[in-house]
Design a protein around this motif. Structure first.
Motif, short mmCIF file in Angstrom:
data_model
loop_
_atom_site.label_atom_id
_atom_site.label_comp_id
_atom_site.label_asym_id
_atom_site.label_seq_id
_atom_site.Cartn_x
_atom_site.Cartn_y
_atom_site.Cartn_z
N LEU A 103 6.16 63.26 109.09
CA LEU A 103 4.72 63.45 109.17
C LEU A 103 4.41 64.89 108.80
O LEU A 103 5.26 65.76 108.95
CB LEU A 103 4.22 63.16 110.59
N ASN B 31 -3.51 60.13 104.22
CA ASN B 31 -2.96 58.99 104.95
C ASN B 31 -2.48 59.34 106.35
O ASN B 31 -1.80 58.55 107.00
CB ASN B 31 -1.82 58.35 104.14
N TYR B 32 -2.84 60.53 106.82
CA TYR B 32 -2.41 60.95 108.15
C TYR B 32 -3.52 61.78 108.77
O TYR B 32 -4.02 62.73 108.14
CB TYR B 32 -1.12 61.76 108.04
N ASP B 49 -2.55 61.00 116.96
CA ASP B 49 -2.65 60.94 115.50
C ASP B 49 -2.67 59.48 115.07
O ASP B 49 -2.34 58.58 115.84
CB ASP B 49 -1.53 61.71 114.82
N ARG B 51 -2.11 56.90 111.41
CA ARG B 51 -1.78 56.78 110.00
C ARG B 51 -2.73 55.77 109.35
O ARG B 51 -3.34 54.94 110.04
CB ARG B 51 -0.35 56.32 109.82
N ASN B 93 -4.39 65.00 106.05
CA ASN B 93 -3.47 65.62 105.10
C ASN B 93 -4.02 65.48 103.69
O ASN B 93 -4.75 64.54 103.36
CB ASN B 93 -2.06 65.03 105.20
N SER B 96 -1.76 62.96 100.40
CA SER B 96 -0.60 62.29 101.03
C SER B 96 0.56 63.24 101.29
O SER B 96 1.69 62.81 101.49
CB SER B 96 -0.09 61.14 100.15
#
Lengths: 117, 112
Positions: A103, B31-32, B49, B51, B93, B96
């Motif tokens: 991540l 994607n985060y 968090d 995704r 983010n 990606s």
């Protein structure tokens, strides 16, 4: 060990000084970051190291020079800073991209509060 | 970096009430989406968090929802307590990858 550590906690330096900030993690993370945070503002990304290689430099002035001696250590060398560079400098780490569960960012260190006179 | 908009900038609620903070992002490749809590003089701490392959995630009194189509994500805190008082940052983010773009923060005050 689930900590990112930073030294020093506080640093006061003149505009002609050369100093270094240090960051260390022993979580096996392969990505490490430097962020700058001014009061009442969000962290701003400065540099990203991935597998000990500089992968992102967000147009940071050359008076800030990062270094990644090994996978656990990250340094930020400071030279000829300006008073406007005074801020909280945060180091962070995360699992490397491509690793299982990788991540972008997980853990911030406590930061170094820098004052440039 | 790409923009992450966060609202409101300040939020005051009474203890026991719910608090909702909303963010929008512009990078379709994000994607985060982590959320950080920062108390005065301390480091930002990751609290939850999500995704992009998940629409909702819950951890005790905290939940995050994500609407990829609308590029919205929100933090929900239920049964707020005075110790929830802090600045909350959302982030996404970029492309990606690893760079995180942060919202401007929400200063939450929970009054007894």
């Amino acid at each position: 060990d689930t900590e990112v550590t930073q030294t020093p906690k506080h640093l006061v330096m003149g505009m002609t000084n050369k100093k270094s900030l240090k960051c260390e993690q022993h979580m096996g993370h392969r990505a490490m970051y430097w962020y700058k945070q001014k009061a009442k503002k969000p962290p701003e990304l400065m540099f990203v190291y991935s597998y000990e290689k500089l992968s992102i430099n967000e147009s940071v002035p050359s008076r800030f020079s990062p270094e990644c001696p090994n996978s656990s250590l990250l340094n930020l060398h400071l030279h000829a800073l300006q008073p406007e560079d005074s801020a909280l400098y945060l180091c962070a780490s995360s699992r490397g991209q491509g690793t299982s569960g990788g991540l972008p960012l997980s853990f911030f260190g406590p930061g170094t509060r820098l004052t440039v006179l | 970096g790409e923009n992450v908009e966060q609202h409101p900038s300040t939020l005051s609620v009474q203890e026991g009430d719910s608090a909702v903070i909303k963010c929008t992002y512009s990078d379709s490749a994000s994607n985060y989406f982590p959320w950080y809590k920062q108390e005065l003089g301390k480091r930002p701490q990751l609290i939850i968090d999500i995704r992009s392959n998940v629409g909702e995630k819950k951890d005790q009194r905290i939940a995050v929802t994500l609407n990829k189509t609308a590029k919205h994500f929100s933090l929900h805190i239920t049964e707020t307590q005075p110790e929830d008082s802090a600045v909350y940052f959302c982030a996404a983010n970029a492309n990606s990858g690893y760079a995180l773009n942060f919202g401007k923060g929400t200063s939450l005050l929970v009054t007894p």
